[in-house]
Design a protein around this motif. Structure first.
Motif, PDB file in Angstrom:
ATOM      1  N   VAL A  92       0.830  -1.198   0.000  1.00 61.33           N
ATOM      2  CA  VAL A  92       0.000   0.000   0.000  1.00 61.33           C
ATOM      3  C   VAL A  92       0.866   1.250   0.000  1.00 61.33           C
ATOM      4  CG1 VAL A  92      -1.678   1.326   1.337  1.00 61.33           C
ATOM      5  CG2 VAL A  92      -1.948  -1.128   1.102  1.00 61.33           C
ATOM      6  N   GLU A  93       1.990   1.221   0.747  1.00 58.11           N
ATOM      7  CA  GLU A  93       2.791   2.431   0.893  1.00 58.11           C
ATOM      8  C   GLU A  93       3.516   2.829  -0.386  1.00 58.11           C
ATOM      9  OE1 GLU A  93       5.362  -0.896   2.730  1.00 58.11           O
ATOM     10  OE2 GLU A  93       3.263  -0.375   2.528  1.00 58.11           O
ATOM     11  N   SER A  94       3.533   1.959  -1.386  1.00 60.11           N
ATOM     12  CA  SER A  94       4.213   2.277  -2.637  1.00 60.11           C
ATOM     13  C   SER A  94       3.236   2.772  -3.698  1.00 60.11           C
ATOM     14  CB  SER A  94       4.962   1.045  -3.153  1.00 60.11           C
ATOM     15  OG  SER A  94       5.963   0.658  -2.255  1.00 60.11           O
ATOM     16  N   SER A  95       2.065   3.168  -3.290  1.00 59.12           N
ATOM     17  CA  SER A  95       1.035   3.566  -4.242  1.00 59.12           C
ATOM     18  C   SER A  95       1.254   5.009  -4.685  1.00 59.12           C
ATOM     19  CB  SER A  95      -0.346   3.413  -3.600  1.00 59.12           C
ATOM     20  OG  SER A  95      -1.352   3.760  -4.507  1.00 59.12           O
ATOM     21  N   HIS A  96       1.880   5.189  -5.840  1.00 56.65           N
ATOM     22  CA  HIS A  96       2.061   6.521  -6.406  1.00 56.65           C
ATOM     23  C   HIS A  96       0.856   6.823  -7.289  1.00 56.65           C
ATOM     24  CE1 HIS A  96       3.554   9.810  -8.876  1.00 56.65           C
ATOM     25  NE2 HIS A  96       4.491   9.998  -7.960  1.00 56.65           N
ATOM     26  N   PRO A  97       0.255   8.011  -7.148  1.00 57.10           N
ATOM     27  CA  PRO A  97      -0.996   8.291  -7.866  1.00 57.10           C
ATOM     28  C   PRO A  97      -0.918   8.242  -9.382  1.00 57.10           C
ATOM     29  CG  PRO A  97      -0.718   9.819  -6.041  1.00 57.10           C
ATOM     30  CD  PRO A  97       0.572   9.054  -6.167  1.00 57.10           C
ATOM     31  N   LEU A  98       0.290   8.265  -9.963  1.00 51.17           N
ATOM     32  CA  LEU A  98       0.410   8.185 -11.416  1.00 51.17           C
ATOM     33  C   LEU A  98       0.961   6.844 -11.892  1.00 51.17           C
ATOM     34  CD1 LEU A  98       1.901  11.718 -12.263  1.00 51.17           C
ATOM     35  CD2 LEU A  98      -0.411  10.925 -12.748  1.00 51.17           C
ATOM     36  N   ALA A  99       1.363   5.986 -10.950  1.00 55.90           N
ATOM     37  CA  ALA A  99       2.160   4.812 -11.308  1.00 55.90           C
ATOM     38  C   ALA A  99       1.425   3.816 -12.185  1.00 55.90           C
ATOM     39  CB  ALA A  99       2.652   4.117 -10.037  1.00 55.90           C
ATOM     40  N   GLY A 100       0.105   3.699 -12.043  1.00 60.25           N
ATOM     41  CA  GLY A 100      -0.616   2.654 -12.752  1.00 60.25           C
ATOM     42  C   GLY A 100      -1.140   3.031 -14.119  1.00 60.25           C
ATOM     43  N   PHE A 101      -0.937   4.282 -14.540  1.00 59.03           N
ATOM     44  CA  PHE A 101      -1.442   4.698 -15.843  1.00 59.03           C
ATOM     45  C   PHE A 101      -0.617   4.077 -16.967  1.00 59.03           C
ATOM     46  CE2 PHE A 101      -3.281   8.533 -13.666  1.00 59.03           C
ATOM     47  CZ  PHE A 101      -4.597   8.269 -14.015  1.00 59.03           C
ATOM     48  N   ALA A 102      -1.307   3.622 -17.993  1.00 62.85           N
ATOM     49  CA  ALA A 102      -0.645   3.104 -19.190  1.00 62.85           C
ATOM     50  C   ALA A 102      -1.414   3.607 -20.401  1.00 62.85           C
ATOM     51  CB  ALA A 102      -0.613   1.578 -19.173  1.00 62.85           C
ATOM     52  N   PRO A 103      -0.712   3.886 -21.508  1.00 62.91           N
ATOM     53  CA  PRO A 103      -1.408   4.412 -22.688  1.00 62.91           C
ATOM     54  C   PRO A 103      -2.281   3.358 -23.349  1.00 62.91           C
ATOM     55  CG  PRO A 103       0.897   4.002 -23.179  1.00 62.91           C
ATOM     56  CD  PRO A 103       0.730   3.789 -21.707  1.00 62.91           C
ATOM     57  N   VAL A 104      -3.426   3.782 -23.826  1.00 63.58           N
ATOM     58  CA  VAL A 104      -4.304   2.908 -24.594  1.00 63.58           C
ATOM     59  C   VAL A 104      -3.743   2.786 -26.006  1.00 63.58           C
ATOM     60  CG1 VAL A 104      -6.617   2.692 -25.587  1.00 63.58           C
ATOM     61  CG2 VAL A 104      -6.329   3.495 -23.239  1.00 63.58           C
ATOM     62  N   SER A 105      -3.747   1.581 -26.547  1.00 62.43           N
ATOM     63  CA  SER A 105      -3.258   1.376 -27.909  1.00 62.43           C
ATOM     64  C   SER A 105      -4.052   2.246 -28.880  1.00 62.43           C
ATOM     65  CB  SER A 105      -3.392  -0.099 -28.296  1.00 62.43           C
ATOM     66  OG  SER A 105      -2.985  -0.298 -29.620  1.00 62.43           O
ATOM     67  N   GLY A 106      -3.336   3.075 -29.622  1.00 67.29           N
ATOM     68  CA  GLY A 106      -3.999   3.981 -30.554  1.00 67.29           C
ATOM     69  C   GLY A 106      -4.669   5.141 -29.866  1.00 67.29           C
ATOM     70  N   GLY A 107      -4.297   5.372 -28.592  1.00 70.61           N
ATOM     71  CA  GLY A 107      -4.965   6.403 -27.797  1.00 70.61           C
ATOM     72  C   GLY A 107      -4.390   7.784 -27.937  1.00 70.61           C
ATOM     73  N   GLY A 108      -3.668   8.059 -28.999  1.00 67.79           N
ATOM     74  CA  GLY A 108      -3.188   9.404 -29.235  1.00 67.79           C
ATOM     75  C   GLY A 108      -2.060   9.789 -28.304  1.00 67.79           C
ATOM     76  N   LYS A 109      -1.822  11.087 -28.199  1.00 64.13           N
ATOM     77  CA  LYS A 109      -0.698  11.602 -27.435  1.00 64.13           C
ATOM     78  C   LYS A 109      -1.093  11.906 -25.993  1.00 64.13           C
ATOM     79  CE  LYS A 109       2.428  11.904 -30.768  1.00 64.13           C
ATOM     80  NZ  LYS A 109       3.728  11.203 -30.721  1.00 64.13           N
ATOM     81  N   VAL A 110      -0.234  11.525 -25.080  1.00 63.81           N
ATOM     82  CA  VAL A 110      -0.327  11.983 -23.703  1.00 63.81           C
ATOM     83  C   VAL A 110       1.034  12.556 -23.349  1.00 63.81           C
ATOM     84  CG1 VAL A 110      -2.088  10.302 -23.062  1.00 63.81           C
ATOM     85  CG2 VAL A 110       0.314   9.742 -22.729  1.00 63.81           C
ATOM     86  N   VAL A 111       1.045  13.544 -22.484  1.00 71.67           N
ATOM     87  CA  VAL A 111       2.281  14.258 -22.169  1.00 71.67           C
ATOM     88  C   VAL A 111       2.476  14.268 -20.662  1.00 71.67           C
ATOM     89  CG1 VAL A 111       3.540  16.433 -22.370  1.00 71.67           C
ATOM     90  CG2 VAL A 111       1.979  15.722 -24.202  1.00 71.67           C
ATOM     91  N   ARG A 112       3.635  13.830 -20.210  1.00 72.49           N
ATOM     92  CA  ARG A 112       3.987  13.915 -18.794  1.00 72.49           C
ATOM     93  C   ARG A 112       4.755  15.207 -18.550  1.00 72.49           C
ATOM     94  NH1 ARG A 112       3.699   9.226 -15.509  1.00 72.49           N
ATOM     95  NH2 ARG A 112       2.862   7.432 -16.645  1.00 72.49           N
ATOM     96  N   MET A 113       4.465  15.854 -17.433  1.00 74.55           N
ATOM     97  CA  MET A 113       5.130  17.116 -17.119  1.00 74.55           C
ATOM     98  C   MET A 113       5.052  17.361 -15.618  1.00 74.55           C
ATOM     99  SD  MET A 113       2.260  19.948 -18.265  1.00 74.55           S
ATOM    100  CE  MET A 113       1.974  19.267 -19.883  1.00 74.55           C
ATOM    101  N   THR A 114       5.695  18.409 -15.177  1.00 72.25           N
ATOM    102  CA  THR A 114       5.549  18.868 -13.797  1.00 72.25           C
ATOM    103  C   THR A 114       4.958  20.269 -13.819  1.00 72.25           C
ATOM    104  OG1 THR A 114       7.804  19.763 -13.726  1.00 72.25           O
ATOM    105  CG2 THR A 114       7.491  17.490 -12.971  1.00 72.25           C
ATOM    106  N   ARG A 115       4.126  20.539 -12.837  1.00 71.95           N
ATOM    107  CA  ARG A 115       3.509  21.857 -12.712  1.00 71.95           C
ATOM    108  C   ARG A 115       3.253  22.100 -11.230  1.00 71.95           C
ATOM    109  NH1 ARG A 115       1.441  25.110 -16.495  1.00 71.95           N
ATOM    110  NH2 ARG A 115      -0.074  26.722 -15.926  1.00 71.95           N
ATOM    111  N   PRO A 116       3.688  23.241 -10.705  1.00 74.15           N
ATOM    112  CA  PRO A 116       3.518  23.498  -9.270  1.00 74.15           C
ATOM    113  C   PRO A 116       2.070  23.336  -8.826  1.00 74.15           C
ATOM    114  CG  PRO A 116       4.916  25.176 -10.267  1.00 74.15           C
ATOM    115  CD  PRO A 116       4.354  24.361 -11.400  1.00 74.15           C
TER     116      PRO A 116
END
Length: 483
Positions: A92-116
């Motif tokens: 449970v303690e290793s649960s990062h809120p973005l860790a489980g996301f994966a792109p859908v095949s043919g799902g277009g562009k997604v962009v990772r970034m940082t923002r305050p």
């Protein structure tokens, strides 16, 4: 001696009446938004426990991530007992809120970034330390970042005739889905739904159970409570697809949405951009991929359950509160105020290992010790508790003190160990908190000739592996009784 006879002799207030929060949740089958805090000193860390990692680079305000101490084992017991959501790592303690996301095949562009993280937010306690709070990150380490939305985000661009989508394969069952998003004048619409895993996964319908009538329901998390979504920002289509509009004309704001499925579910969650409000602007007009409105996701957290060990080595209760006296590890700081910045709900249960050794070494006046216990429980009970109703239950416990004074006839300071134990016991009785006197039990075993006192200590003032294991078992049994 079985647990009931042990509790009858060495505990008090272990009744449904004295634990109204746990009792009410158990009887109404509430299994989400559970915040359990564990507080103690280096005994609560697990110093002296089996395989104690005394070379760990952990800080004085956080137990080593690897620990077999009694609080660590209690934590594991609670998580296993309730089947809390477990991440891919199996923890449970290793649960990062973005860790489980994966792109859908043919799902277009997604962009990772940082923002305050914006200063404008309603969901207190669910964000990791911001740039201005790096001292908190240094003090609390992983305790302030696990299950927390951070400055990292994933952007789903909203382009005509081009889909941007992600999926998340749930590894455990969950009832609630918390979504951290940034709302702004460039915010697009987010669609959330269950997508079929496929026959190989055995979840052809996309979810385990048919949707419960009247669900899903969508709320905002506001100061530890669930508030209705505002206006037309949320739409539930055919009882299965949830569309959230992250357009916000009033600047940039952090929003946490909660999708309540009304029952345990498991499946493949799909997150996709679903167009944008006609008023929405481009996120970055000069950026090819982002010259359009976007959905800005901080991530997801399941069910909102957590149990964390905030024990602090070398501290008295007053030093937890920041009473102006330095601990053995740092100058005076208001540690409780610090850590509560990372607690998103009013605590459900607080288990407190009374730091008797440190109180004794400091010779805290008994009246001051009792006053600090009152201030501590009052502060914890009031956290995000706007109406002041009883929402937090307390369980105190004691651990063995100093081997030399208790069993080797070395002289005691004016305020004795037994004085502090009795003060803690009387505070629990008077306040209605649960209390388990492990120190008295071990002392009785030695005086009755059934236990060698040398087996109680790892060093003169820290409990042995046996003591850690024994306390862990009895605490787990107390949880089974009450929770």
């Amino acid at each position: 001696m079985d647990e009931l006879h042990f509790f009858a002799k060495y505990a008090c207030n272990l009744t449904a009446e004295n634990f109204p929060s746990l009792t009410g949740r158990r009887r109404t089958h509430v299994t989400t938004d559970t915040e359990v805090l564990l507080l103690g000193d280096s005994h609560g860390w697990g110093q002296g426990s089996p395989e104690y990692d005394d070379h760990s680079a952990s800080r004085p305000h956080m137990a080593a991530p690897y620990s077999n101490g009694f609080f660590s084992k209690l934590r594991q017991h609670i998580i296993g007992k309730y089947g809390w959501y477990v991440a891919d790592s199996g923890q449970v303690e290793s649960s990062h809120p973005l860790a489980g996301f994966a792109p859908v095949s043919g799902g277009g562009k997604v962009v990772r970034m940082t923002r305050p993280i914006s200063d404008k937010y309603d969901a207190a306690g669910i964000y990791a330390p911001r740039a201005s709070e790096q001292d908190d990150r240094e003090i609390w380490g992983y305790l302030a970042t696990d299950h927390k939305f951070s400055e990292e985000l994933i952007a789903l661009p909203s382009r005509p005739a081009e889909e941007s989508a992600l999926y998340w394969d749930m590894t455990s069952y969950a009832t609630k889905l918390y979504i951290g998003a940034v709302a702004s004048s460039w915010g697009a619409r987010l669609e959330v739904s269950f997508e079929p895993y496929g026959a190989s996964k055995g979840l052809a319908a996309g979810y385990v159970y048919p949707p419960r009538e009247g669900y899903p329901q969508v709320t905002r998390l506001v100061s530890g409570r669930h508030a209705p979504a505002v206006g037309d920002e949320v739409e539930v289509l055919q009882g299965q697809r949830i569309v959230i509009d992250t357009y916000f004309a009033g600047g940039e704001a952090e929003v946490v949405y909660c999708i309540d499925f009304g029952q345990k579910q498991k499946g493949r969650l799909r997150f996709a951009q679903a167009g944008a409000n006609t008023k929405a602007k481009s996120f970055e007009p000069e950026h090819d991929q982002l010259s359009c409105p976007i959905v800005a996701l901080r991530g997801v957290v399941f069910d909102g359950n957590n149990v964390r060990n905030f024990s602090m080595g070398g501290h008295t209760v007053g030093q937890w509160l920041g009473d102006g006296t330095p601990s053995y590890n740092d100058e005076s700081q208001a540690h409780m105020d610090q850590l509560l910045r990372y607690v998103p709900f009013t605590p459900t249960l607080v288990v407190i290992q009374a730091p008797i050794v440190n109180e004794y070494l400091r010779q805290t006046p008994l009246a001051v010790f009792t006053s600090h216990l009152h201030d501590l429980t009052d502060k914890l009970s009031r956290h995000l508790n706007m109406d002041g109703k009883k929402r937090t239950d307390f369980l105190f416990l004691t651990t063995p003190g100093d081997k030399r004074i208790m069993f080797q006839n070395e002289p005691s300071a004016p305020i004795r160990y037994e004085d502090y134990y009795e003060s803690a016991r009387e505070f629990a009785r008077a306040s209605g908190a649960g209390f388990i006197d492990f120190a008295q039990y071990f002392e009785s075993c030695v005086h009755d000739g059934i236990l060698d006192y040398e087996l109680l200590f790892d060093d003169p003032i820290h409990p042995s592996p046996f003591v850690n294991e024994f306390i862990a078992r009895r605490l787990s049994q107390a949880i089974d009784l009450l929770m």
